[in-house]
Structure formats: C-alpha cells, structure tokens
Write a protein that holds these residues in place. Structure first.
Motif, short mmCIF file in Angstrom:
data_model
loop_
_atom_site.label_atom_id
_atom_site.label_comp_id
_atom_site.label_asym_id
_atom_site.label_seq_id
_atom_site.Cartn_x
_atom_site.Cartn_y
_atom_site.Cartn_z
N TYR A 1 0.83 -1.20 0.00
CA TYR A 1 0.00 0.00 0.00
C TYR A 1 0.88 1.26 0.00
O TYR A 1 0.60 2.22 -0.70
CB TYR A 1 -0.90 0.05 1.23
N GLN B 1 0.13 3.42 -3.92
CA GLN B 1 -1.29 3.31 -3.62
C GLN B 1 -1.76 4.54 -2.85
O GLN B 1 -2.91 4.91 -2.90
CB GLN B 1 -1.59 2.03 -2.84
N LYS C 1 -2.65 5.32 0.16
CA LYS C 1 -3.89 5.18 0.91
C LYS C 1 -3.59 5.35 2.40
O LYS C 1 -3.24 4.40 3.07
CB LYS C 1 -4.52 3.82 0.65
N ALA D 1 -5.34 2.95 4.70
CA ALA D 1 -5.26 1.55 4.27
C ALA D 1 -5.38 0.62 5.48
O ALA D 1 -4.75 0.84 6.50
CB ALA D 1 -3.96 1.30 3.53
N TRP E 1 -7.98 -7.11 6.05
CA TRP E 1 -8.80 -7.97 5.19
C TRP E 1 -8.02 -9.17 4.66
O TRP E 1 -8.62 -10.16 4.24
CB TRP E 1 -9.39 -7.17 4.02
N ASP F 1 -16.97 -4.96 0.06
CA ASP F 1 -15.85 -4.49 0.87
C ASP F 1 -15.44 -3.12 0.34
O ASP F 1 -15.74 -2.80 -0.82
CB ASP F 1 -14.66 -5.46 0.79
N ARG F 2 -14.78 -2.34 1.15
CA ARG F 2 -14.31 -1.04 0.68
C ARG F 2 -12.98 -1.15 -0.05
O ARG F 2 -12.56 -0.23 -0.73
CB ARG F 2 -14.19 -0.04 1.83
N GLU F 3 -12.32 -2.29 0.09
CA GLU F 3 -11.01 -2.51 -0.51
C GLU F 3 -11.14 -3.30 -1.82
O GLU F 3 -11.48 -4.49 -1.80
CB GLU F 3 -10.09 -3.27 0.44
#
Length: 175
Positions: free
Chosen positions: A46, A51, A53, A56, A60, A111-113
């Motif tokens: 990440y 990424q 984020k 992050a 998950w 999922d949000r990811e």
C-alpha cells in the motif's frame, strides 16, 4: 501459509500485492484461498506501490477464525441460506459468502477494498463450486447506494466491528 504457492512477483508487484494461493480445509472440504502473503507485506505494498492510501487497512488479508467458524456453520446449516439472496458486508477474503454461495440463490460480496474483492473473486474462480452466483461490489458502509438497499434476504459478516465509530454505518448498511 507454508504450503502456499506464490502468484505475484516481479513487475506485477507494482499493480498487485504479493499474492499466494493457500490450500485450506474447512469441515472436510478442500479450498484454494487467494490472498496476500501476509498483512505486513500488504501494508508495505500500500505504501510503496504508489497506492497512497493513508487509511489503508490490511486486516482484510487475514483469514480470521470467526470467518472460518461462520463458514462451518453455513456448511452445516445450508437451510438457513438455501435459495436466498445473501450479502456479505466487509467480506475481506470472502470465505463466508463464498461458502454461502453453495446453497444461496445469489451472493454479493462487499468491501471497501478493491483488492480484497479481487482476491475473493479469484478464490471463487479457483474453486468451481463457488463460481456462478457470486458477484462483488465496492461498498462504503456509510454510503450505500439506493440500488443496493433491500437487496438481501440475509446479511452475513464476521470480524468487522472492531472500531466503535463504524457501528452506526454498519447497522445502516444491514438495512
């Protein structure tokens, strides 16, 4: 993870975190789970793979014991979900929803990811008994689109309430 097969390496790591295929036995049934190698590698990805984020959450990427327990329950009580529309909130690797797909009319993994959903759908593709009635959608609990509201007969979730600030949004998503 000792028996894992490495799936992502080289230049692909820029686009995907280091992924592995892990053999898994649940209630006497064999499955192949597609997931990041571990949480630390995912978090590093990440950060390093542009990424960017800041929020992050690599949790998950873990196949949590409660997801396995709920999956066992679903396997042992298919009548609970038989012929029903199932939505899994915060699906992560999607094990509960995927197992539910063996008896449900349809399953929507949320999922949000996006990478979590990529892993879950890859797992579905590797385990033919799951593929067919499974779909995935990115979902932020506090922002459920009207087209998704009321689309489930049963909502399942495991290991999703670990932050008290998300309880209200989770409750609203369940409706």
């Amino acid at each position: 993870v000792d028996d894992a097969t490495v799936l992502t390496q080289g230049n692909l790591v820029h686009y995907y975190p280091p992924m592995v295929s892990v053999p898994c036995q649940i209630n006497g049934q064999s499955y192949e789970i597609i997931k990041p190698r571990n949480v630390d590698d995912l978090y590093d990805w990440y950060i390093s793979a542009q990424q960017n984020k800041p929020d992050a959450d690599p949790s998950w990427a873990v196949l949590w014991p409660t997801a396995v327990s709920l999956s066992i329950y679903v396997l042992e009580h298919p009548d609970v979900i038989f012929g029903k529309r199932v939505v899994e909130l915060g699906s992560g690797l999607g094990l509960v929803g995927l197992v539910a797909s063996t008896a449900a009319k349809s399953v929507l993994l949320t999922d949000r990811e996006p990478m979590a959903l990529h892993c879950a759908m890859s797992t579905a593709a590797c385990n033919k008994q799951f593929f067919g009635n499974v779909q995935a959608a990115i979902l932020e609990w506090g922002n459920v689109p009207p087209t998704m509201q009321g689309t489930a007969d049963i909502v399942v979730a495991s290991d999703v309430l670990y932050d008290k600030n998300t309880i209200r949004a989770f409750s609203e998503a369940c409706q």
